[in-house]
Design an enzyme around this catalytic site. Structure first.
Site, mmCIF file in Angstrom:
data_model
loop_
_atom_site.group_PDB
_atom_site.id
_atom_site.type_symbol
_atom_site.label_atom_id
_atom_site.label_comp_id
_atom_site.label_asym_id
_atom_site.label_seq_id
_atom_site.Cartn_x
_atom_site.Cartn_y
_atom_site.Cartn_z
ATOM 1 N N ARG A 29 0.830 -1.194 0.000
ATOM 2 C CA ARG A 29 0.000 0.000 0.000
ATOM 3 C C ARG A 29 0.867 1.248 0.000
ATOM 4 O O ARG A 29 1.903 1.305 0.658
ATOM 5 C CB ARG A 29 -0.994 -0.017 1.152
ATOM 6 N N THR B 8 -1.721 7.295 0.420
ATOM 7 C CA THR B 8 -3.123 7.164 -0.016
ATOM 8 C C THR B 8 -3.743 5.860 0.478
ATOM 9 O O THR B 8 -4.961 5.708 0.429
ATOM 10 C CB THR B 8 -3.205 7.131 -1.550
ATOM 11 N N ASP C 47 1.078 -3.510 12.410
ATOM 12 C CA ASP C 47 1.443 -3.940 11.054
ATOM 13 C C ASP C 47 1.757 -5.425 11.083
ATOM 14 O O ASP C 47 2.751 -5.858 11.662
ATOM 15 C CB ASP C 47 2.659 -3.144 10.552
ATOM 16 N N ASP D 124 5.243 -6.547 9.719
ATOM 17 C CA ASP D 124 6.326 -6.184 10.637
ATOM 18 C C ASP D 124 6.329 -7.088 11.865
ATOM 19 O O ASP D 124 7.395 -7.503 12.333
ATOM 20 C CB ASP D 124 6.179 -4.725 11.094
HETATM 21 N N1 URA Z 1 -2.150 -3.682 7.371
HETATM 22 C C1 URA Z 1 -1.662 -4.056 8.581
HETATM 23 O O1 URA Z 1 -0.705 -4.828 8.652
HETATM 24 N N2 URA Z 1 -2.234 -3.550 9.687
HETATM 25 C C2 URA Z 1 -3.292 -2.704 9.660
HETATM 26 O O2 URA Z 1 -3.783 -2.308 10.716
HETATM 27 C C3 URA Z 1 -3.795 -2.329 8.401
HETATM 28 C C4 URA Z 1 -3.218 -2.832 7.269
#
Ligand code: URA
Length: 206
Positions: free
Chosen positions: A102, A106, A197, A200
């Site tokens: 992503r 945006t 995330d 991560d």
């Molecule tokens: N992607 C993620 O890893 N965590 C989120 O909260 C949103 C998108």
């Protein structure tokens, strides 16, 4: 029609809590993601009609069943966290990959890789753990439909209302199986309360 099934099994909730906990280290996070995925897969595959055949037990013949072909498509990179459970549980599963990241400003998806096996005769389970805006999942589903799939299910750990709505509008035929439908997407496009995330946390790249 409601296109999402939220699994409220106690085991699902237990492992989801481990994933949410900020103190869970990557190895424990990976283990919890894998175990939670088993509980989601049971729901995602329950409408499959296995083929019947006769099996010989040590005592007599009885009815046996053989699972249909299933394809899993991991949306990179977080989808990799669900993949080992898929390989463990689904016999002769074939696996595709959809590379999409992503744009941090945006939150829209930018595609960089797609590799799919034959999807025409199989249930296709898309592994997209964090259904946030729905942009990545909608893009992956478009590619999978363009390759001829007609039976698609998305496996999510946490879904946000925005992503569910987007899928309802763009791909109402796609079932979503999730461990939780969370409250909202925050201003940075993270799901809240969420788990941070996913990529991560899986791979220790915080
Ligand atoms: N992607 C993620 O890893 N965590 C989120 O909260 C949103 C998108």
């Amino acid at each position: 029609m409601v296109n999402i099934t939220v699994i409220d099994h106690p085991l699902t909730r237990h492992y989801l809590t481990t994933l949410r906990d900020v103190d869970t280290e990557p190895d424990a996070f990976r283990a919890a993601a894998r175990t939670l995925t088993y509980t989601l897969l049971m729901e995602a595959t329950k409408s499959l009609k296995p083929s019947e055949f006769e099996v010989q037990t040590p005592l007599e013949k009885t009815t046996g069943w053989r699972m249909n072909d299933v394809v899993a498509v991991a949306v990179l990179r977080a989808g990799l966290g669900l993949l080992e459970a898929v390989e463990d549980l689904l016999p002769h599963v074939k696996i595709g990959f959809a590379g999409v990241q992503r744009n941090e400003e945006t939150a829209e998806p930018e595609a960089y890789y797609i590799k799919l096996p034959d999807v025409t005769e199989s249930l296709v389970i898309v592994l997209e753990p964090m259904l946030a805006t729905g942009g990545s999942l909608a893009w992956a589903v478009e590619q999978i439909k363009a390759a001829g799939a007609t039976d698609i299910c998305a496996l999510c750990v946490v879904a946000a209302p925005d992503g569910v709505k987007r899928m309802q509008v763009e791909h109402p035929d796609v079932r979503i199986v999730a461990a939780s439908l969370d409250r909202e997407l925050n201003e940075s496009y993270y799901i809240a309360p969420g788990l941070g995330d996913m990529g991560d946390r899986l791979f220790g790249t915080l």
